[in-house]
Design an enzyme around this catalytic site. Structure first.
Site, short mmCIF file in Angstrom:
data_model
loop_
_atom_site.label_atom_id
_atom_site.label_comp_id
_atom_site.label_asym_id
_atom_site.label_seq_id
_atom_site.Cartn_x
_atom_site.Cartn_y
_atom_site.Cartn_z
N MET A 8 4.37 16.75 -70.14
CA MET A 8 5.76 16.66 -70.61
C MET A 8 5.74 16.39 -72.10
O MET A 8 5.41 15.29 -72.54
CB MET A 8 6.52 15.56 -69.87
CG MET A 8 6.82 15.87 -68.41
SD MET A 8 7.71 14.52 -67.57
CE MET A 8 9.27 14.53 -68.48
N CYS A 98 7.18 26.47 -70.05
CA CYS A 98 8.04 25.62 -70.89
C CYS A 98 9.33 26.34 -71.24
O CYS A 98 9.31 27.43 -71.82
CB CYS A 98 7.30 25.21 -72.16
SG CYS A 98 8.30 24.18 -73.26
N ARG A 225 9.11 14.17 -64.32
CA ARG A 225 10.18 13.21 -64.63
C ARG A 225 10.20 12.03 -63.67
O ARG A 225 10.43 10.89 -64.06
CB ARG A 225 11.52 13.93 -64.62
CG ARG A 225 11.70 14.94 -65.76
CD ARG A 225 12.95 15.78 -65.55
NE ARG A 225 12.87 16.61 -64.37
CZ ARG A 225 13.91 17.06 -63.67
NH1 ARG A 225 15.14 16.74 -64.05
NH2 ARG A 225 13.73 17.84 -62.62
#
Length: 315
Positions: A8, A98, A225
């Site tokens: 990330m 991405c 996340r």
């Protein structure tokens, strides 16, 4: 079951990897992407992205780290992949997923999904540049604006000689919208390929991980996340353990403020502590109050003092 910590950009850097692998049971971490354009990158670039190279490409607690490359030119992907493994990385990963406008505007990341041939050429060049005993993985989405090319994309990865494929179960245009997650499509790709397929997307807890694996048929998942929402998520997902108690989360944040970021100009913890608290607020009510307290602070020493001043025994 394998659980991988996702790359990330701007979030899961070496310090966060250190903290999360200390309290989890991750099988592998992928670095933030290394942007490859038209040159062989200096050694210092790889060390900046992954200080773990000084520890045999492992976090301080022993979790393996694989570097992710982002680019579109096979020659330079190959040369940088070769350099990466020469430096000690346990394999390389190619970013084809991405969704960042900045990244896509320069022809990298999810832009490659528009032309599976580019994915094939990039992954093939990397595979040929890396010794056969080291893995070459690829991370993709289901497509750019639809899933019509998902099998073509997956076939390109396998035919290029990649070791394994990570599939995020949404297109680039779907972004991270929960209602569009398609674990079934990941399963269809898995059934088609002979290489391992790792499922990614909307895995937040034990239940969602079990549901994802049941629908996709995958025995490995990658989490991103959610790993920030629940700091011990890999143990929740693997062993159905309860989420980390809030006092332990605070202790983790306190340790974070004591870690030093190479090249920090004094603003690193200001941004990163606030960022992490914004994720924690989704799972911990207590994080909202703490966030409100620190959001007005604008330098690292003040942030550190505010976090360190919390008496864990009174929580």
């Amino acid at each position: 079951m394998r659980v991988l910590l996702a790359p990330m950009e701007g979030v899961l850097d070496s310090l966060v990897r250190e903290l999360l692998t200390e309290v989890n049971d991750y099988d592998l971490c992928i670095t933030e992407f290394v942007r490859v354009v038209d040159q062989l990158l200096p050694v210092k670039v790889f060390h900046r992205i992954c200080p773990e190279l000084q520890n045999a490409s492992r976090t301080p607690s022993g979790t393996l780290v694989r570097v992710q490359l982002l680019g579109q030119f096979p020659q330079w992907l190959a040369e940088n992949a070769a350099r990466a493994v020469e430096l000690g990385f346990w394999g390389v990963d190619l970013n084809c997923g991405c969704p960042s406008k900045t990244v896509n505007g320069s022809g990298g990341g999810a832009t490659l999904l528009k032309d599976p041939e580019l994915i094939y050429q990039g992954a093939k060049a990397m595979r040929e540049a890396v010794p056969a005993h080291l893995p070459v993985s690829v991370k993709v989405r289901l497509g750019w604006d639809s899933g019509e090319k998902k099998f073509e994309i997956a076939d390109a990865v396998q035919q290029a000689g990649a070791t394994e494929l990570v599939v995020h179960g949404r297109t680039k245009e779907q972004g991270y919208r929960a209602e569009h997650i398609d674990w079934q499509a990941i399963g269809e790709i898995r059934q088609r390929l002979n290489i391992p397929v790792i499922a990614n997307g909307e895995i937040w807890d034990w239940q969602s991980a079990q549901q994802c694996m049941a629908i996709s048929g995958c025995d490995a998942v990658m989490i991103g996340r959610g790993a920030l929402n629940i700091p011990n998520l890999s143990r929740v997902v693997k062993y159905n353990e309860p989420r980390m108690p809030w006092p332990e989360v605070v202790a983790l944040l306190q340790k974070y403020t004591r870690l030093e970021k190479q090249g920090d100009t004094g603003l690193y913890h200001v941004a990163r502590i606030k960022q992490w608290l914004s994720y924690l607020r989704k799972e911990y009510d207590e994080a909202t109050e703490l966030f409100q307290h620190v959001r007005v602070l604008n330098n690292s020493p003040d942030i550190a003092r505010a976090i360190q001043a919390i008496d864990i025994e009174k929580l």
